[in-house]
Design an enzyme around this catalytic site. Structure first.
Site, PDB file in Angstrom:
ATOM      1  N   HIS A  91      -1.703   7.563   7.543  1.00 15.70           N
ATOM      2  CA  HIS A  91      -0.563   7.022   8.286  1.00 15.70           C
ATOM      3  C   HIS A  91       0.602   8.211   8.747  1.00 15.70           C
ATOM      4  O   HIS A  91       1.405   7.973   9.312  1.00 15.70           O
ATOM      5  CB  HIS A  91       0.515   6.020   7.422  1.00 15.70           C
ATOM      6  CG  HIS A  91      -0.129   4.689   7.753  1.00 15.70           C
ATOM      7  ND1 HIS A  91      -1.134   3.958   7.428  1.00 15.70           N
ATOM      8  CD2 HIS A  91       0.421   3.541   8.625  1.00 15.70           C
ATOM      9  CE1 HIS A  91      -1.250   2.746   7.620  1.00 15.70           C
ATOM     10  NE2 HIS A  91      -0.528   2.700   8.811  1.00 15.70           N
ATOM     11  N   HIS A 119      -0.248   6.803   2.854  1.00 18.05           N
ATOM     12  CA  HIS A 119      -1.058   7.712   2.615  1.00 18.05           C
ATOM     13  C   HIS A 119      -1.232   8.855   3.919  1.00 18.05           C
ATOM     14  O   HIS A 119      -0.665   8.248   4.821  1.00 18.05           O
ATOM     15  CB  HIS A 119      -2.420   7.315   1.982  1.00 18.05           C
ATOM     16  CG  HIS A 119      -3.118   6.454   3.197  1.00 18.05           C
ATOM     17  ND1 HIS A 119      -3.972   6.826   4.144  1.00 18.05           N
ATOM     18  CD2 HIS A 119      -2.786   5.069   3.270  1.00 18.05           C
ATOM     19  CE1 HIS A 119      -4.440   5.856   4.592  1.00 18.05           C
ATOM     20  NE2 HIS A 119      -3.559   4.653   4.361  1.00 18.05           N
ATOM     21  N   LYS A 174       0.877  -1.090   0.101  1.00 19.82           N
ATOM     22  CA  LYS A 174      -0.031   0.073   0.064  1.00 19.82           C
ATOM     23  C   LYS A 174       0.899   1.263  -0.002  1.00 19.82           C
ATOM     24  O   LYS A 174       1.875   1.276   0.841  1.00 19.82           O
ATOM     25  CB  LYS A 174      -0.765  -0.067   1.409  1.00 19.82           C
ATOM     26  CG  LYS A 174      -2.124  -1.060   1.346  1.00 19.82           C
ATOM     27  CD  LYS A 174      -3.210  -0.309   1.914  1.00 19.82           C
ATOM     28  CE  LYS A 174      -4.260  -1.487   1.930  1.00 19.82           C
ATOM     29  NZ  LYS A 174      -4.432  -2.027   3.435  1.00 19.82           N
TER      30      LYS A 174
HETATM   31  N1  ARG Z   1      -0.606  -2.353  10.360  1.00 18.02           N
HETATM   32  C1  ARG Z   1      -1.628  -1.893  10.948  1.00 18.02           C
HETATM   33  C2  ARG Z   1      -2.466  -0.907  10.414  1.00 18.02           C
HETATM   34  O1  ARG Z   1      -2.061   0.141   9.375  1.00 18.02           O
HETATM   35  C3  ARG Z   1      -1.184  -1.261  12.414  1.00 18.02           C
HETATM   36  C4  ARG Z   1      -0.379  -1.980  13.188  1.00 18.02           C
HETATM   37  C5  ARG Z   1      -0.300  -1.422  14.676  1.00 18.02           C
HETATM   38  N2  ARG Z   1       0.567  -2.103  15.574  1.00 18.02           N
HETATM   39  C6  ARG Z   1       0.359  -3.281  15.893  1.00 18.02           C
HETATM   40  N3  ARG Z   1       1.090  -3.921  16.937  1.00 18.02           N
HETATM   41  N4  ARG Z   1      -0.944  -3.813  15.956  1.00 18.02           N
HETATM   42  O2  ARG Z   1      -3.645  -0.490  10.670  1.00 18.02           O
END
Ligand code: ARG
Length: 570
Positions: free
Chosen positions: A137, A134, A131
């Site tokens: 984030h 964007h 992805k």
């Molecule tokens: N990749 C996930 C997202 O974009 C966030 C991960 C956050 N960290 C975790 N340990 N769950 O929603």
């Protein structure tokens, strides 16, 4: 120079003298000290109401008996009003002590050692593979990065973790799509964008031909089984994504100590499942396995799907155990959107039920609100995606245009425009409490006169320019020149900066520092407009220059701690 400490000391001595039979706790006294909303009521105030119960005396009576015994050169006078003992600092003593303490700290005003020997893990940014980066984030990235700098500044060992979203059936679909319609050259050229396009195509085609879904699942199974071809393609997707993200991270000045993401825990899942079983926490539900959390008012936490696959939560449990084993953290922070609140409450609760006491108070979800762009919501589903590198590029272009107009003679315009443009975006994100939703607007982010990054950076550059002009002036500082209201207001804010650093850490709230730094910039500008810095009186000039240098250093430090650069000229 910490005025709270000074007042606490004086108060503690006075209290013990006035009431020798009572026990006092200097930390409690310190906590009780307030900063009156109106400076006419004093620079700090001590409410005597809660002492009144233990001492069995009326609050004003206590205030009077304490006031009689206050004796400290830093305290100019005291005043009793109602049940309050109000303190007025000695302006000249306060000016000298604060300015000298700031300058003695050599640019590290408010730094501390309270974190020595303690580790804080910070999980931030944590992007998803395939992805493009964007705007959604941005917050996790800049809040996490700022908190890392703040904890570092207080002496903690910090571990910045990018918990990559690199596991899940969607990657099988992506490989299937690539095999059907992609080519190596195209993807190599188009990068992450090409990957997301393939993914969109997959969904369109799968609506017509559902067998594609089976193909996607089969490819994912191959990844899971370690098939060489599948892994090679998937790794390549990962590299492409990280290359794209790295560009953004470089621009933002953000870095990580670990990129251990979801797939890193593949071989650490068995332990979780085994332990949950041994501890009788795993229950079957429609062929899947869950931990029942009804007693805690939460839906069950899904651990294993019917096909035996693990889930996001299972991986987070494994990750928490791994982080504890590896880093022995004092705190583990998850800078993740508010929407995942339930997920983290479930994960923390399951760990606690497993017997890990530390999950109770060492893990924390540092949640933040939603971001929208120029009044419109962001959504990846419906095509309105705002990419962060586009935003950052636009910010630099816009900043350059403003600088061309304001300071056509500046040497390194491009470089300054980059610092100002990128800074304006970060600052905008970090100005309000993180939990609040943000609506990003260009005219607000880049306004040189508002509470913005450019405004604070401009003030920093102004201080630098004043100091450049005065080079060579050396004379004994006459601190009496810093006793006017504008100087005092600035000095007080400088004295409070160390408290702001600690408050920001205690609440995991960078906005505390964004605001403290902005207030210092405003106070400096007020001081600058009201007073000539270089006058015929060298003692006065030297004092005002010292205050300018102190302001410059603290503003620069504040900017650094929230993740901005500070141009010396603008
Ligand atoms: N990749 C996930 C997202 O974009 C966030 C991960 C956050 N960290 C975790 N340990 N769950 O929603």
């Amino acid at each position: 120079m910490d005025m709270r400490e000074v007042i606490t000391g004086a108060l503690y001595r006075a209290a013990r003298e006035a009431y020798p039979e009572a026990g006092f706790d200097s930390e409690a006294l310190s906590r009780a000290l307030e900063i009156p909303p109106d400076p006419a009521l004093g620079d700090m105030a001590f409410p005597c109401f809660s002492l009144s119960r233990t001492l069995r005396k009326a609050p004003p009576q206590i205030a009077v008996s304490l006031a009689e015994r206050i004796d400290d050169p830093m305290i100019g006078r005291t005043e009793v009003k109602g049940g309050y003992l109000n303190f007025f600092f000695s302006r000249v003593a306060m000016a000298r002590a604060t300015v000298e303490a700031v300058l003695d700290s050599k640019g590290r005003w408010g730094a501390g050692r309270e974190g020595e020997g303690k580790t804080v893990c910070l999980d931030y940014s944590s992007i998803n593979i395939a992805k493009r980066f964007h705007l959604g984030h941005l917050s996790t990235t800049v809040i996490g990065h700022s908190l890392k700098r703040i904890y570092d500044y207080l002496g903690y060992t910090t571990v910045g973790i990018n918990h990559l979203g690199d596991w899940g059936t969607q990657f099988g679909k992506m490989i299937a799509a690539y095999r059907h319609w992609g080519s190596r050259e195209e993807v190599e050229k188009g990068g992450v964008q090409a990957l997301s396009d393939l993914y969109v195509r997959f969904h369109q085609e799968a609506e017509k031909d559902p067998s594609l879904d089976d193909e996607g699942r089969a490819w994912f199974k191959k990844i899971e089984d370690g098939d060489a071809e599948a892994l090679a393609i998937f790794d390549w997707f990962k590299q492409l994504t990280l290359k794209d993200a790295d560009r953004v991270y470089k621009t933002l000045g953000v870095s990580f100590d670990s990129y251990a993401g979801e797939s890193f825990y593949n071989d650490k899942m068995d332990r979780v499942v085994r332990e949950l079983k041994e501890k009788n926490l795993l229950v079957e539900s429609d062929g899947a396995y869950v931990v029942d959390l009804e007693a805690y008012g939460m839906p069950p936490c899904l651990i294993l799907k019917r096909d035996g696959a693990t889930l996001y939560a299972t991986r987070d449990i494994a990750a928490a155990l791994y982080r504890m084993d590896t880093y022995h953290f004092e705190k583990c922070l998850y800078v993740v959107a508010y929407q995942q609140d339930l997920h983290f409450r479930q994960v923390f609760k399951v760990l606690e039920l497993m017997g890990y006491e530390w999950a109770r108070d060492r893990m924390q979800h540092v949640a933040f609100g939603m971001i929208s762009y120029e009044g419109g919501a962001l959504s990846t589903r419906h095509g309105r995606t705002v990419y962060l590198d586009d935003v950052l590029q636009a910010a630099c272009d816009k900043a350059l245009a403003i600088i061309e107009e304001k300071s056509p003679g500046l040497d390194n315009k491009e470089e300054v425009a980059r610092q100002v443009g990128v800074g304006s975006v970060i600052f905008f994100d970090l100005f309000n409490s993180r939990i609040k939703d943000i609506d990003f607007h260009w005219d607000r982010a880049l306004n040189f006169d508002g509470e913005t990054g450019p405004y604070v950076q401009y003030t920093y550059a102004r201080c630098c320019s004043v100091l450049r002009k005065a080079q060579g002036l050396s004379a004994e500082r006459d601190y009496a020149a810093l006793t006017d209201d504008e100087s005092l207001a600035l000095i007080k804010l400088l004295a409070l900066f160390p408290e702001a650093v600690r408050d920001a850490a205690a609440r995991n709230e960078p906005s505390v520092l964004t605001r403290a730094t902005t207030e210092i910039a405003k106070a400096y500008n007020k001081f600058y407009y009201e007073h000539r810095i270089l006058t015929d009186n060298v003692g006065e000039s030297a004092a005002r220059l010292a205050l300018t240098r102190a302001a410059m250093e603290v503003i620069g430090r504040g900017l650094y701690l929230i993740g901005l650069e500070a141009p010396q000229q603008m």
